[in-house]
Design an enzyme around this catalytic site. Structure first.
Site, PDB file in Angstrom:
ATOM      1  N   ALA A 111     -46.195 -27.451 -51.414  1.00 47.48           N
ATOM      2  CA  ALA A 111     -46.377 -26.009 -51.579  1.00 47.48           C
ATOM      3  C   ALA A 111     -47.613 -25.720 -52.416  1.00 47.48           C
ATOM      4  O   ALA A 111     -48.101 -26.575 -53.161  1.00 47.48           O
ATOM      5  CB  ALA A 111     -45.139 -25.387 -52.236  1.00 47.48           C
ATOM      6  N   ASP A 112     -48.091 -24.486 -52.277  1.00 43.63           N
ATOM      7  CA  ASP A 112     -49.220 -24.034 -53.093  1.00 43.63           C
ATOM      8  C   ASP A 112     -49.053 -22.535 -53.333  1.00 43.63           C
ATOM      9  O   ASP A 112     -48.582 -21.808 -52.450  1.00 43.63           O
ATOM     10  CB  ASP A 112     -50.555 -24.310 -52.401  1.00 43.63           C
ATOM     11  N   THR A 113     -49.450 -22.075 -54.527  1.00 43.39           N
ATOM     12  CA  THR A 113     -49.282 -20.676 -54.907  1.00 43.39           C
ATOM     13  C   THR A 113     -50.579 -20.112 -55.472  1.00 43.39           C
ATOM     14  O   THR A 113     -51.259 -20.775 -56.257  1.00 43.39           O
ATOM     15  CB  THR A 113     -48.177 -20.530 -55.977  1.00 43.39           C
TER      16      THR A 113
END
Length: 200
Positions: free
Chosen positions: A68-70
Site C-alpha cells: 500500500a501507499d498513502t
C-alpha cells in the site's frame, strides 16, 4: 495461505491484525519517487504495485503479497512525508482550517495475478495556531507520515471532521481491502477464520 505485508508501517500491521489475518512482513526496497504528472489516485496505485512486485520477486509466486501507499493532496498539490521539521510545519500550515484529501492505493499480488485499487477520504482540520503546529512537530509524530500528521495519534487533535473511510487515512482502506481479499479466497468474516493471530 501465506500472506506477506510489504510494508514497514506499524499502522498497516495493526489494521491487518485487526481483521484477523495471519501474515509476515517483508519490507519493499524501492525508490518511492513521486511522479507529479500522475493524479493522486494513480500515483498511490502505481507505487503500491511497484512495492508488491518488488516483494513478490523475493518471496516467490505462492504467497499473497499486500502492499500500500498513502499520500495527502491539498489544493492540487501532493504531500508525501516531510523531509524535515520545516517542511512538516509548512504542510500543517497549509492544511490548517482546510479540507484535504487522503488517498491510499493497495495492490494484492499472487504470482502473475495482481489487483490494484485506491480509496479517497476527505479530512478537515480545525484552524491551528503557529504554536500548536510547532508543538505538534516537536513531538516527532509528523515526520514519517504523509501530510505530516497521524490521525490515530496526537494528530487526532487537529482533525475537525472526516468523510469516508477512517482507516484509509491511517494507511489502509480496510473495507475495500476486505472485498478485494475475497477475490483471492480470503474471507475474514467467516467463522473458521476468526481468531487468527498475526505472525511475527
Amino acid at each position: 495461505m501465506d500472506i506477506v505485508l510489504a510494508s514497514a508501517s506499524p499502522r498497516r500491521r495493526e489494521l491487518l491484525a485487526q481483521i484477523g489475518l495471519s501474515f509476515r512482513v517483508v519490507t519493499p526496497d524501492i525508490d518511492e519517487h513521486m511522479d507529479r504528472t500522475l493524479t493522486p489516485a494513480k500515483l498511490v496505485e502505481t507505487i503500491s504495485a511497484e512495492k508488491a512486485r518488488a516483494v513478490a520477486g523475493r518471496v516467490g509466486p505462492q504467497p499473497l503479497v499486500i502492499a500500500a501507499d498513502t499520500v495527502v493532496a491539498w489544493n492540487g498539490e501532493i504531500l508525501g512525508k516531510p523531509a524535515d521539521e520545516a517542511q512538516a510545519v509548512a504542510m500543517l500550515t497549509h492544511l490548517s482550517g482546510q479540507t484535504h484529501q487522503v488517498y491510499t492505493g493497495f495492490t494484492l499480488c499472487q504470482g502473475a495475478r495482481a489487483v490494484t485499487r485506491s480509496e479517497c477520504s476527505l479530512v478537515t482540520f480545525r484552524t491551528l495556531t503557529a504554536a500548536e503546529i510547532a508543538a505538534y512537530v516537536a513531538t516527532g509524530e509528523p515526520m514519517d507520515k504523509a501530510g505530516a500528521y497521524g490521525i490515530q495519534g496526537l494528530g487526532s487533535l487537529l482533525v475537525e471532521g472526516i468523510q469516508g473511510d477512517y482507516f484509509n487515512v491511517m494507511g489502509l482502506p480496510v473495507c475495500l481491502l476486505g472485498q478485494a481479499l475475497q477475490d483471492f479466497g480470503i474471507f475474514p468474516l467467516r467463522p473458521e477464520q476468526k481468531g487468527i493471530t498475526q505472525q511475527q
